[in-house]
Write a protein that holds these residues in place. Sequence first.
Motif, PDB file in Angstrom:
ATOM      1  N   VAL A 168      -6.565  18.190  15.329  1.00 45.37           N
ATOM      2  CA  VAL A 168      -6.623  16.757  15.674  1.00 45.37           C
ATOM      3  C   VAL A 168      -7.866  16.062  15.134  1.00 45.37           C
ATOM      4  O   VAL A 168      -7.955  14.836  15.170  1.00 45.37           O
ATOM      5  CB  VAL A 168      -6.546  16.534  17.206  1.00 45.37           C
ATOM      6  N   ALA A 169      -8.837  16.838  14.624  1.00 49.71           N
ATOM      7  CA  ALA A 169     -10.143  16.271  14.258  1.00 49.71           C
ATOM      8  C   ALA A 169     -10.050  15.153  13.235  1.00 49.71           C
ATOM      9  O   ALA A 169     -10.868  14.234  13.241  1.00 49.71           O
ATOM     10  CB  ALA A 169     -11.057  17.376  13.741  1.00 49.71           C
ATOM     11  N   HIS A 170      -9.061  15.215  12.355  1.00 51.04           N
ATOM     12  CA  HIS A 170      -8.971  14.221  11.281  1.00 51.04           C
ATOM     13  C   HIS A 170      -7.848  13.212  11.507  1.00 51.04           C
ATOM     14  O   HIS A 170      -7.423  12.521  10.576  1.00 51.04           O
ATOM     15  CB  HIS A 170      -8.794  14.941   9.943  1.00 51.04           C
ATOM     16  N   MET A 171      -7.391  13.108  12.754  1.00 52.96           N
ATOM     17  CA  MET A 171      -6.392  12.086  13.084  1.00 52.96           C
ATOM     18  C   MET A 171      -6.973  10.691  12.838  1.00 52.96           C
ATOM     19  O   MET A 171      -8.140  10.428  13.163  1.00 52.96           O
ATOM     20  CB  MET A 171      -5.984  12.188  14.561  1.00 52.96           C
ATOM     21  N   GLU A 172      -6.163   9.815  12.290  1.00 49.65           N
ATOM     22  CA  GLU A 172      -6.603   8.444  12.033  1.00 49.65           C
ATOM     23  C   GLU A 172      -5.800   7.464  12.890  1.00 49.65           C
ATOM     24  O   GLU A 172      -4.701   7.778  13.352  1.00 49.65           O
ATOM     25  CB  GLU A 172      -6.427   8.107  10.549  1.00 49.65           C
ATOM     26  N   ASN A 173      -6.382   6.293  13.079  1.00 54.28           N
ATOM     27  CA  ASN A 173      -5.728   5.252  13.877  1.00 54.28           C
ATOM     28  C   ASN A 173      -4.435   4.798  13.197  1.00 54.28           C
ATOM     29  O   ASN A 173      -4.462   4.288  12.075  1.00 54.28           O
ATOM     30  CB  ASN A 173      -6.688   4.063  14.040  1.00 54.28           C
ATOM     31  N   LYS A 174      -3.304   5.009  13.872  1.00 53.49           N
ATOM     32  CA  LYS A 174      -2.001   4.610  13.317  1.00 53.49           C
ATOM     33  C   LYS A 174      -1.424   3.387  14.032  1.00 53.49           C
ATOM     34  O   LYS A 174      -0.250   3.048  13.868  1.00 53.49           O
ATOM     35  CB  LYS A 174      -1.012   5.778  13.412  1.00 53.49           C
ATOM     36  N   ASN A 175      -2.260   2.740  14.866  1.00 54.89           N
ATOM     37  CA  ASN A 175      -1.813   1.538  15.596  1.00 54.89           C
ATOM     38  C   ASN A 175      -0.521   1.784  16.369  1.00 54.89           C
ATOM     39  O   ASN A 175       0.399   0.964  16.357  1.00 54.89           O
ATOM     40  CB  ASN A 175      -1.645   0.353  14.635  1.00 54.89           C
ATOM     41  N   ARG A 176      -0.468   2.915  17.072  1.00 51.83           N
ATOM     42  CA  ARG A 176       0.743   3.241  17.828  1.00 51.83           C
ATOM     43  C   ARG A 176       0.789   2.571  19.195  1.00 51.83           C
ATOM     44  O   ARG A 176       1.838   2.519  19.825  1.00 51.83           O
ATOM     45  CB  ARG A 176       0.856   4.765  18.008  1.00 51.83           C
ATOM     46  N   LEU A 177      -0.352   2.082  19.684  1.00 58.43           N
ATOM     47  CA  LEU A 177      -0.369   1.505  21.033  1.00 58.43           C
ATOM     48  C   LEU A 177       0.591   0.331  21.167  1.00 58.43           C
ATOM     49  O   LEU A 177       1.150   0.100  22.237  1.00 58.43           O
ATOM     50  CB  LEU A 177      -1.788   1.071  21.420  1.00 58.43           C
ATOM     51  N   LYS A 178       0.804  -0.396  20.086  1.00 59.50           N
ATOM     52  CA  LYS A 178       1.708  -1.553  20.173  1.00 59.50           C
ATOM     53  C   LYS A 178       3.142  -1.122  20.466  1.00 59.50           C
ATOM     54  O   LYS A 178       3.938  -1.913  20.985  1.00 59.50           O
ATOM     55  CB  LYS A 178       1.641  -2.390  18.896  1.00 59.50           C
ATOM     56  N   GLU A 179       3.477   0.155  20.163  1.00 58.46           N
ATOM     57  CA  GLU A 179       4.817   0.668  20.495  1.00 58.46           C
ATOM     58  C   GLU A 179       5.042   0.669  22.004  1.00 58.46           C
ATOM     59  O   GLU A 179       6.179   0.678  22.470  1.00 58.46           O
ATOM     60  CB  GLU A 179       4.982   2.106  19.984  1.00 58.46           C
ATOM     61  N   TYR A 180       3.950   0.669  22.750  1.00 51.92           N
ATOM     62  CA  TYR A 180       4.047   0.755  24.214  1.00 51.92           C
ATOM     63  C   TYR A 180       3.682  -0.572  24.891  1.00 51.92           C
ATOM     64  O   TYR A 180       3.400  -0.617  26.090  1.00 51.92           O
ATOM     65  CB  TYR A 180       3.143   1.891  24.720  1.00 51.92           C
ATOM     66  N   GLY A 181       3.690  -1.649  24.109  1.00 55.31           N
ATOM     67  CA  GLY A 181       3.430  -2.962  24.686  1.00 55.31           C
ATOM     68  C   GLY A 181       1.970  -3.250  24.918  1.00 55.31           C
ATOM     69  O   GLY A 181       1.627  -4.143  25.698  1.00 55.31           O
ATOM     70  N   PRO A 187     -10.113  -2.496  23.829  1.00 58.44           N
ATOM     71  CA  PRO A 187     -10.579  -1.344  24.613  1.00 58.44           C
ATOM     72  C   PRO A 187      -9.464  -0.792  25.519  1.00 58.44           C
ATOM     73  O   PRO A 187      -8.825  -1.545  26.263  1.00 58.44           O
ATOM     74  CB  PRO A 187     -11.723  -1.937  25.443  1.00 58.44           C
ATOM     75  N   THR A 188      -9.250   0.515  25.427  1.00 56.07           N
ATOM     76  CA  THR A 188      -8.089   1.122  26.085  1.00 56.07           C
ATOM     77  C   THR A 188      -8.472   2.379  26.844  1.00 56.07           C
ATOM     78  O   THR A 188      -9.190   3.240  26.332  1.00 56.07           O
ATOM     79  CB  THR A 188      -7.003   1.470  25.044  1.00 56.07           C
ATOM     80  N   VAL A 189      -7.956   2.472  28.065  1.00 58.79           N
ATOM     81  CA  VAL A 189      -8.110   3.659  28.906  1.00 58.79           C
ATOM     82  C   VAL A 189      -6.771   4.387  28.947  1.00 58.79           C
ATOM     83  O   VAL A 189      -5.736   3.771  29.215  1.00 58.79           O
ATOM     84  CB  VAL A 189      -8.518   3.288  30.351  1.00 58.79           C
ATOM     85  N   GLU A 255      -1.733  11.609  18.345  1.00 56.42           N
ATOM     86  CA  GLU A 255      -1.690  10.499  17.392  1.00 56.42           C
ATOM     87  C   GLU A 255      -2.260   9.200  17.960  1.00 56.42           C
ATOM     88  O   GLU A 255      -2.729   8.350  17.205  1.00 56.42           O
ATOM     89  CB  GLU A 255      -0.258  10.246  16.914  1.00 56.42           C
ATOM     90  N   ILE A 256      -2.213   9.035  19.292  1.00 58.38           N
ATOM     91  CA  ILE A 256      -2.757   7.793  19.859  1.00 58.38           C
ATOM     92  C   ILE A 256      -4.236   7.924  20.227  1.00 58.38           C
ATOM     93  O   ILE A 256      -4.898   6.925  20.497  1.00 58.38           O
ATOM     94  CB  ILE A 256      -1.965   7.307  21.102  1.00 58.38           C
ATOM     95  N   LEU A 257      -4.766   9.149  20.230  1.00 58.09           N
ATOM     96  CA  LEU A 257      -6.130   9.359  20.726  1.00 58.09           C
ATOM     97  C   LEU A 257      -7.197   8.588  19.935  1.00 58.09           C
ATOM     98  O   LEU A 257      -8.179   8.138  20.534  1.00 58.09           O
ATOM     99  CB  LEU A 257      -6.459  10.853  20.767  1.00 58.09           C
ATOM    100  N   PRO A 258      -7.055   8.409  18.610  1.00 65.15           N
ATOM    101  CA  PRO A 258      -8.084   7.618  17.912  1.00 65.15           C
ATOM    102  C   PRO A 258      -8.176   6.172  18.397  1.00 65.15           C
ATOM    103  O   PRO A 258      -9.168   5.491  18.111  1.00 65.15           O
ATOM    104  CB  PRO A 258      -7.630   7.680  16.447  1.00 65.15           C
ATOM    105  N   GLU A 259      -7.181   5.693  19.124  1.00 62.29           N
ATOM    106  CA  GLU A 259      -7.197   4.318  19.643  1.00 62.29           C
ATOM    107  C   GLU A 259      -7.724   4.242  21.071  1.00 62.29           C
ATOM    108  O   GLU A 259      -7.794   3.154  21.646  1.00 62.29           O
ATOM    109  CB  GLU A 259      -5.777   3.732  19.615  1.00 62.29           C
ATOM    110  N   ILE A 260      -8.078   5.395  21.647  1.00 63.86           N
ATOM    111  CA  ILE A 260      -8.466   5.456  23.059  1.00 63.86           C
ATOM    112  C   ILE A 260      -9.979   5.447  23.206  1.00 63.86           C
ATOM    113  O   ILE A 260     -10.692   6.177  22.522  1.00 63.86           O
ATOM    114  CB  ILE A 260      -7.868   6.729  23.715  1.00 63.86           C
ATOM    115  N   ASP A 261     -10.484   4.622  24.147  1.00 64.10           N
ATOM    116  CA  ASP A 261     -11.925   4.501  24.378  1.00 64.10           C
ATOM    117  C   ASP A 261     -12.402   5.343  25.557  1.00 64.10           C
ATOM    118  O   ASP A 261     -13.591   5.637  25.666  1.00 64.10           O
ATOM    119  CB  ASP A 261     -12.281   3.037  24.630  1.00 64.10           C
TER     120      ASP A 261
END
Length: 365
Positions: A168-181, A187-189, A255-261
């Motif tokens: 997972v170390a090289h996972m990049e932000n894929k903007n998947r959070l928008k799939e979940y509204g 900033p995301t928890v 895949e969503i972890l790079p978007e998580i704060d």
Amino acid sequence: MRILVSGGGTGGHIYPALALIDEAKKKDPTTKVLYVGTNRGLESRIVPDAGIDFKTIEIQGFKRSLSLENFKTVYLFLKSIHESKKIIKEFKPDIVVGTGGYVCGSVVFAAAQMHIPTVIHEQNSVAGVTNKFLSHFVDKVAICFDDVRSNFPENKIVFTGNPRAQQVAHMENKNRLKEYGLKDNYPTVLIFGGSRGAEGINQATLDAASKFKGQPYQVLFVTGQVHYDEIKKRAAQKEIPSNMIIQPYISNMPEILPEIDLIVGRAGATSLAEITALGIPSILIPSPYVTADHQTKNAMSLVNKNAAKMITEKELTGAKLADAVDQLMNDSAQRSEMAKNASDAGVRDAADRLYNVLKDLVNQK
């Protein structure tokens, strides 16, 4: 190289094995792998789905209390050693790797008896019963936490970290959070009690929901499939703010972890490998239902480095959870420091390290 891998029961034993296999095949596409598990464990679904050859043996764990079932356990263990030797003779591995769970006990023990190089991988800060037993017979013991050293013969120990971290170390932000509204780049928890969910965390999150209203962050609350319908019923009776989204499950969670704060969740070995590989601050709520309370010891390894906060399940309430989340999400400087400390604790080349242990043993044969 021909690698026979065994481990199962929980994802914590299976996913590090899959990460190792993935890395071995990247390094040498001619690598042949056979995975041995049970037909009841999670591995019976996850491993074949990953396209890996899979065979099963019949075995079960010991009951911790006095039970006639333990006589059956001994019988099945002896029988499974015989089955394991047959599988080993047919596959002819160069090396055998156990990643924990009782299924690997007979497989790795059989390989050691047959003088095939053997390695076990211990993911947690407290050794499992099977790995403690096997450590007397194997060539090397790979560990992820220094605290577990005292459980094993010192001359066999190699610190490798958890191969899942490298995956997972090289996972990049894929903007998947928008799939979940949810909003992108906001900033995301993430609150997540594991693949099956955790009742205590779910209830505390529902109780905290109203306090998240109007905060300058959003919350992704993953309940686990088992609990989702009940949580949705309870949520209908509460005021769930618009900045909080409830989901039963997230496919391919890393895949969503790079978007998580900030992550709120359990302190299993795989979770901590992912958190440290990506350098994410966390609030850890260790499961009290695991052997030797090892999740608390796992969590403390990060708490002591100021990379995480911990709330015990016993003291967990909605108010305490909301206060802890608010305090961190409204203090970017503290989050940045925790993120750096978590990153410093990560072992991003763990799969390489473990693969090199295997390769060295095979070369010495």
